[in-house]
Design a protein around this motif. Structure first.
Motif, PDB file in Angstrom:
ATOM      1  N   GLY A  80       0.862  -1.326   0.049  1.00 60.48           N
ATOM      2  CA  GLY A  80       0.136   0.123  -0.130  1.00 60.48           C
ATOM      3  C   GLY A  80       0.899   1.311  -0.091  1.00 60.48           C
ATOM      4  O   GLY A  80       2.027   1.400   0.280  1.00 60.48           O
ATOM      5  N   LYS A  81       0.107   2.411  -0.211  1.00 59.69           N
ATOM      6  CA  LYS A  81       0.803   3.604  -0.063  1.00 59.69           C
ATOM      7  C   LYS A  81      -0.093   4.897   0.177  1.00 59.69           C
ATOM      8  O   LYS A  81      -1.247   4.630  -0.145  1.00 59.69           O
ATOM      9  N   GLN A  82       0.328   5.541   1.114  1.00 59.37           N
ATOM     10  CA  GLN A  82      -0.553   6.683   1.325  1.00 59.37           C
ATOM     11  C   GLN A  82      -0.077   8.126   0.883  1.00 59.37           C
ATOM     12  O   GLN A  82       1.228   8.322   0.827  1.00 59.37           O
ATOM     13  N   THR A  83      -0.807   8.684   0.660  1.00 54.02           N
ATOM     14  CA  THR A  83      -0.684  10.137  -0.104  1.00 54.02           C
ATOM     15  C   THR A  83      -1.892  11.035   0.000  1.00 54.02           C
ATOM     16  O   THR A  83      -3.022  10.590  -0.162  1.00 54.02           O
ATOM     17  N   GLY A  84      -1.551  11.957   0.885  1.00 55.04           N
ATOM     18  CA  GLY A  84      -2.640  13.017   1.184  1.00 55.04           C
ATOM     19  C   GLY A  84      -3.626  12.255   2.199  1.00 55.04           C
ATOM     20  O   GLY A  84      -3.278  11.694   2.921  1.00 55.04           O
ATOM     21  N   HIS A  85      -4.825  12.676   1.709  1.00 56.80           N
ATOM     22  CA  HIS A  85      -6.072  12.042   2.737  1.00 56.80           C
ATOM     23  C   HIS A  85      -6.271  10.599   2.378  1.00 56.80           C
ATOM     24  O   HIS A  85      -7.163  10.196   2.673  1.00 56.80           O
ATOM     25  N   ALA A  86      -5.443   9.816   1.325  1.00 55.35           N
ATOM     26  CA  ALA A  86      -5.946   8.677   0.595  1.00 55.35           C
ATOM     27  C   ALA A  86      -4.957   7.551   1.054  1.00 55.35           C
ATOM     28  O   ALA A  86      -3.593   7.975   1.293  1.00 55.35           O
ATOM     29  N   PHE A  87      -5.272   6.467   1.096  1.00 51.04           N
ATOM     30  CA  PHE A  87      -4.372   5.085   1.029  1.00 51.04           C
ATOM     31  C   PHE A  87      -4.782   4.119   0.417  1.00 51.04           C
ATOM     32  O   PHE A  87      -5.969   3.703   0.377  1.00 51.04           O
ATOM     33  N   ARG A  88      -4.083   3.434  -0.514  1.00 53.26           N
ATOM     34  CA  ARG A  88      -4.453   2.330  -1.432  1.00 53.26           C
ATOM     35  C   ARG A  88      -4.048   1.109  -0.930  1.00 53.26           C
ATOM     36  O   ARG A  88      -2.489   1.235  -0.738  1.00 53.26           O
ATOM     37  N   TRP A  89      -4.500  -0.077  -0.569  1.00 55.92           N
ATOM     38  CA  TRP A  89      -4.006  -1.181  -0.297  1.00 55.92           C
ATOM     39  C   TRP A  89      -4.431  -2.286  -1.051  1.00 55.92           C
ATOM     40  O   TRP A  89      -5.678  -2.492  -1.207  1.00 55.92           O
ATOM     41  N   GLN A  90      -3.354  -3.100  -1.671  1.00 55.99           N
ATOM     42  CA  GLN A  90      -3.816  -4.184  -2.598  1.00 55.99           C
ATOM     43  C   GLN A  90      -3.023  -5.255  -2.125  1.00 55.99           C
ATOM     44  O   GLN A  90      -2.168  -5.453  -1.723  1.00 55.99           O
ATOM     45  N   TYR A  91      -3.995  -6.469  -2.225  1.00 55.66           N
ATOM     46  CA  TYR A  91      -3.620  -7.789  -1.791  1.00 55.66           C
ATOM     47  C   TYR A  91      -4.515  -8.933  -2.309  1.00 55.66           C
ATOM     48  O   TYR A  91      -5.598  -8.428  -2.839  1.00 55.66           O
ATOM     49  N   GLN A  92      -4.178 -10.030  -2.056  1.00 61.69           N
ATOM     50  CA  GLN A  92      -5.001 -11.272  -2.408  1.00 61.69           C
ATOM     51  C   GLN A  92      -5.555 -11.764  -1.347  1.00 61.69           C
ATOM     52  O   GLN A  92      -4.842 -12.049  -0.206  1.00 61.69           O
ATOM     53  N   LEU A  93      -6.841 -12.288  -1.190  1.00 59.55           N
ATOM     54  CA  LEU A  93      -7.594 -12.745   0.092  1.00 59.55           C
ATOM     55  C   LEU A  93      -8.066 -14.028  -0.413  1.00 59.55           C
ATOM     56  O   LEU A  93      -8.618 -14.337  -1.362  1.00 59.55           O
ATOM     57  N   SER A  94      -7.819 -15.130   0.565  1.00 58.40           N
ATOM     58  CA  SER A  94      -8.287 -16.438   0.553  1.00 58.40           C
ATOM     59  C   SER A  94      -9.423 -16.332   1.556  1.00 58.40           C
ATOM     60  O   SER A  94      -9.747 -16.071   2.649  1.00 58.40           O
ATOM     61  N   VAL A  95     -10.724 -16.736   0.733  1.00 60.51           N
ATOM     62  CA  VAL A  95     -11.965 -16.681   1.145  1.00 60.51           C
ATOM     63  C   VAL A  95     -12.496 -17.948   1.074  1.00 60.51           C
ATOM     64  O   VAL A  95     -12.821 -18.584   0.058  1.00 60.51           O
ATOM     65  N   PRO A  96     -12.976 -18.745   2.284  1.00 55.84           N
ATOM     66  CA  PRO A  96     -13.633 -19.953   2.286  1.00 55.84           C
ATOM     67  C   PRO A  96     -15.190 -19.881   1.871  1.00 55.84           C
ATOM     68  O   PRO A  96     -15.711 -18.883   2.565  1.00 55.84           O
ATOM     69  N   ILE A  97     -15.572 -20.619   0.823  1.00 55.15           N
ATOM     70  CA  ILE A  97     -17.115 -20.452   0.673  1.00 55.15           C
ATOM     71  C   ILE A  97     -17.549 -21.972   0.297  1.00 55.15           C
ATOM     72  O   ILE A  97     -17.093 -22.614  -0.464  1.00 55.15           O
ATOM     73  N   ASN A  98     -18.382 -22.194   1.215  1.00 56.89           N
ATOM     74  CA  ASN A  98     -18.975 -23.811   1.226  1.00 56.89           C
ATOM     75  C   ASN A  98     -17.803 -24.511   1.369  1.00 56.89           C
ATOM     76  O   ASN A  98     -17.025 -24.273   2.542  1.00 56.89           O
ATOM     77  N   GLU A  99     -17.454 -25.551   0.683  1.00 57.42           N
ATOM     78  CA  GLU A  99     -16.636 -26.541   0.811  1.00 57.42           C
ATOM     79  C   GLU A  99     -15.210 -26.067   0.190  1.00 57.42           C
ATOM     80  O   GLU A  99     -14.075 -26.947   0.311  1.00 57.42           O
ATOM     81  N   SER A 100     -15.179 -25.042  -0.474  1.00 55.77           N
ATOM     82  CA  SER A 100     -13.963 -24.476  -1.283  1.00 55.77           C
ATOM     83  C   SER A 100     -13.583 -23.461  -0.693  1.00 55.77           C
ATOM     84  O   SER A 100     -14.153 -22.565   0.118  1.00 55.77           O
ATOM     85  N   THR A 101     -12.097 -22.824  -0.971  1.00 56.75           N
ATOM     86  CA  THR A 101     -11.421 -21.749  -0.924  1.00 56.75           C
ATOM     87  C   THR A 101     -11.293 -21.191  -2.220  1.00 56.75           C
ATOM     88  O   THR A 101     -10.542 -21.702  -2.885  1.00 56.75           O
ATOM     89  N   TYR A 102     -11.543 -19.883  -2.263  1.00 57.17           N
ATOM     90  CA  TYR A 102     -11.212 -18.931  -3.470  1.00 57.17           C
ATOM     91  C   TYR A 102     -10.301 -17.790  -3.099  1.00 57.17           C
ATOM     92  O   TYR A 102     -10.170 -17.512  -1.990  1.00 57.17           O
ATOM     93  N   THR A 103      -9.205 -17.498  -4.238  1.00 53.88           N
ATOM     94  CA  THR A 103      -8.601 -16.507  -3.914  1.00 53.88           C
ATOM     95  C   THR A 103      -9.051 -15.234  -4.764  1.00 53.88           C
ATOM     96  O   THR A 103      -9.317 -15.246  -5.843  1.00 53.88           O
ATOM     97  N   PHE A 104      -9.298 -14.063  -3.788  1.00 54.98           N
ATOM     98  CA  PHE A 104      -9.789 -12.809  -4.578  1.00 54.98           C
ATOM     99  C   PHE A 104      -8.691 -11.811  -4.742  1.00 54.98           C
ATOM    100  O   PHE A 104      -8.040 -11.473  -3.699  1.00 54.98           O
ATOM    101  N   ASP A 105      -8.721 -10.743  -5.638  1.00 55.10           N
ATOM    102  CA  ASP A 105      -7.670  -9.731  -5.597  1.00 55.10           C
ATOM    103  C   ASP A 105      -8.681  -8.655  -5.070  1.00 55.10           C
ATOM    104  O   ASP A 105      -9.853  -8.250  -5.388  1.00 55.10           O
ATOM    105  N   MET A 106      -7.964  -8.119  -3.919  1.00 57.94           N
ATOM    106  CA  MET A 106      -8.614  -6.801  -3.329  1.00 57.94           C
ATOM    107  C   MET A 106      -7.877  -5.528  -3.497  1.00 57.94           C
ATOM    108  O   MET A 106      -6.783  -5.342  -3.418  1.00 57.94           O
ATOM    109  N   ASP A 107      -8.562  -4.509  -3.883  1.00 57.46           N
ATOM    110  CA  ASP A 107      -8.249  -3.265  -3.997  1.00 57.46           C
ATOM    111  C   ASP A 107      -8.953  -2.273  -3.193  1.00 57.46           C
ATOM    112  O   ASP A 107     -10.177  -1.876  -3.353  1.00 57.46           O
TER     113      ASP A 107
END
Length: 180
Positions: free
Chosen positions: A112-139
């Protein structure tokens, strides 16, 4: 036919534009992540699916501590359906207002990076859904409104397709430290 091609071109032009963290260089108040995410406080949020329907509402308890440029942000999520989940971020402040972080459900390293009043944070999140786990891009985009309040808007995507929007409102002035 020409009208349709022109409309298609304009649509592609508009949808391909996106904000850049440098757009907020001269804004205030300056969002200091280390200062804001220190102490105990609460945030409220919701998840909207691809059709903008609210699918989840939640409250999150946060507890942040910093020692020099190393931070720990503990989060407890209380979802309206009764589910409770936990995340602990281990954060590092780098030069030039950049940050990295890891958490148990984050794949790799968040950046992530902070500039002025904003902060942008990017990552991949592993989320369990029912019996599986999925990876999502988070912005994540966080905007400090004043000393006590921050708005967070997150786009969740899979294979380049937006599948959900997450909105969070942090308010340290409420004095609330728990969701219960």
């Amino acid at each position: 036919m020409i009208k349709r091609l022109t409309l298609l071109f304009l649509l592609l032009l508009v949808t391909s534009c996106s904000a850049d963290i440098s757009d907020y260089k001269n804004t205030s108040p300056r969002f200091d992540i280390k200062t804001y995410f220190t102490g105990e406080f609460v945030a409220w949020g919701m998840v909207q699916d691809y059709s903008s329907q609210v699918t989840l509402r939640f409250c999150v308890e946060l507890n942040g501590t910093w020692q020099n440029n190393q931070g720990k942000l503990q989060e407890v999520f209380y979802f309206h359906d009764g589910e409770i989940s936990y995340r602990t971020w281990l954060l590092t402040k780098l030069p030039n207002d950049e940050y990295t972080g890891t958490a148990e459900d984050v794949v790799g390293v968040a950046k992530g990076k902070q500039t002025g009043h904003a902060f942008r944070w990017q990552y991949q999140l592993s989320v369990p859904i029912n019996e599986s786990t999925y990876t999502f891009d988070m912005d994540d985009w966080m905007y400090q409104l004043d000393n006590d309040r921050v708005m967070n808007k997150t786009t969740m995507s899979k294979l380049g397709v937006d599948v959900a929007e997450i909105t969070l409102f942090f308010d340290k002035s409420s004095g609330k430290k728990t969701c219960q």
